[in-house]
Enzyme design. Structure first.
Site, PDB file in Angstrom:
ATOM      1  N   ASP A  77       2.818   4.258  11.114  1.00  0.00           N
ATOM      2  CA  ASP A  77       3.316   2.817  11.070  1.00  0.00           C
ATOM      3  C   ASP A  77       4.508   2.853  11.977  1.00  0.00           C
ATOM      4  O   ASP A  77       4.686   1.922  12.648  1.00  0.00           O
ATOM      5  CB  ASP A  77       3.561   2.427   9.646  1.00  0.00           C
ATOM      6  CG  ASP A  77       2.449   2.229   8.704  1.00  0.00           C
ATOM      7  OD1 ASP A  77       1.117   2.364   8.992  1.00  0.00           O
ATOM      8  OD2 ASP A  77       2.370   2.512   7.552  1.00  0.00           O
ATOM      9  N   ASP A 124       1.587   6.594   2.371  1.00  0.00           N
ATOM     10  CA  ASP A 124       2.559   6.244   2.524  1.00  0.00           C
ATOM     11  C   ASP A 124       3.800   6.711   1.740  1.00  0.00           C
ATOM     12  O   ASP A 124       3.696   7.175   0.724  1.00  0.00           O
ATOM     13  CB  ASP A 124       2.638   4.712   2.450  1.00  0.00           C
ATOM     14  CG  ASP A 124       1.992   3.839   3.433  1.00  0.00           C
ATOM     15  OD1 ASP A 124       1.778   4.339   4.582  1.00  0.00           O
ATOM     16  OD2 ASP A 124       1.245   2.849   2.928  1.00  0.00           O
TER      17      ASP A 124
END
Length: 216
Positions: free
Chosen positions: A181, A147
């Site tokens: 995401d 991330d």
């Protein structure tokens, strides 16, 4: 094959951007390192997680394996559903949104399935190496999801009169996430917003078929 062109192109583009961004971060940043893009409101902030989207965790090695295998089964199901929708000429917008969800799910599956075998461990002091001599930091299906997108837009303290959290510190938006995401979230959001439009044609077709049956 014509109906597959746009969904496949969209999936390919999302996967390419997602994986290129993750490879770059893994090879050029250490855990916790920041790059300011727009002041303090948009940062590239490198973290890894063992669990779900937006940094949420799913406990232990068994939990990690279960989650990865569940993702694989889910993405196979989504892929079949996408094929069915194209074949049966569902609304183009709906198909593209499902393609976004499929691409996002597949992007994170690549991390959790393969990254542990092809990268060395990322630490607070050392960058990862691709295809290290001693092997990767983990085994197949036990990789960590990368991330890096961080938007701490508003930071402050709740007023003292605020219920439950009065006086406590808050940060919006706290989660750190990735392109995959984002694709999932955008796909789901657009389906919720435009669901009436997407399913209007199908509803009209069903009414037409029912009326023909009654007339016969």
């Amino acid at each position: 094959m014509k109906g597959y062109n746009r969904p496949l192109l969209l999936i390919a583009v999302i996967l390419f951007i997602d994986q290129v961004s993750k490879f770059w971060v893994k090879l050029n940043m250490t855990i916790g390192q920041d790059f300011n893009i727009i002041g303090n409101k948009f940062l590239i902030h490198f973290i890894e997680n063992n669990g779900m989207a937006y940094g949420m965790e799913f406990g232990g090695e068994f939990g990690k394996l279960f989650l990865t295998l569940f993702r694989i089964v889910a993405v196979i199901g989504i892929g079949y559903g996408l094929h069915y929708m194209v074949k049966n000429k569902y609304h183009r917008g709906f198909i593209l949104n499902v393609a976004l969800i499929f691409a996002g799910a597949l992007g994170n599956i690549i991390d959790s399935t393969f990254y542990g075998t092809i990268f060395s461990e990322s630490t607070f002091y050392e960058k990862a190496v691709l295809f290290p001599e001693g092997g990767g930091y983990s085994s197949l299906f036990h990789g960590k999801v990368v991330d890096m997108l961080y938007f701490p837009l508003i930071e402050g303290n709740f007023p003292d009169w605020f219920p439950i959290w009065g006086g406590e510190h808050f940060l919006f938006f706290r989660p750190v996430f990735n392109i995959a995401d984002s694709a999932i979230s955008v796909g789901v959001f657009l389906i919720l917003i435009f669901q009436k439009r997407y399913f209007k044609e199908e509803h009209v077709e069903k009414e037409s078929v029912n009326s023909e049956v009654l007339e016969d």
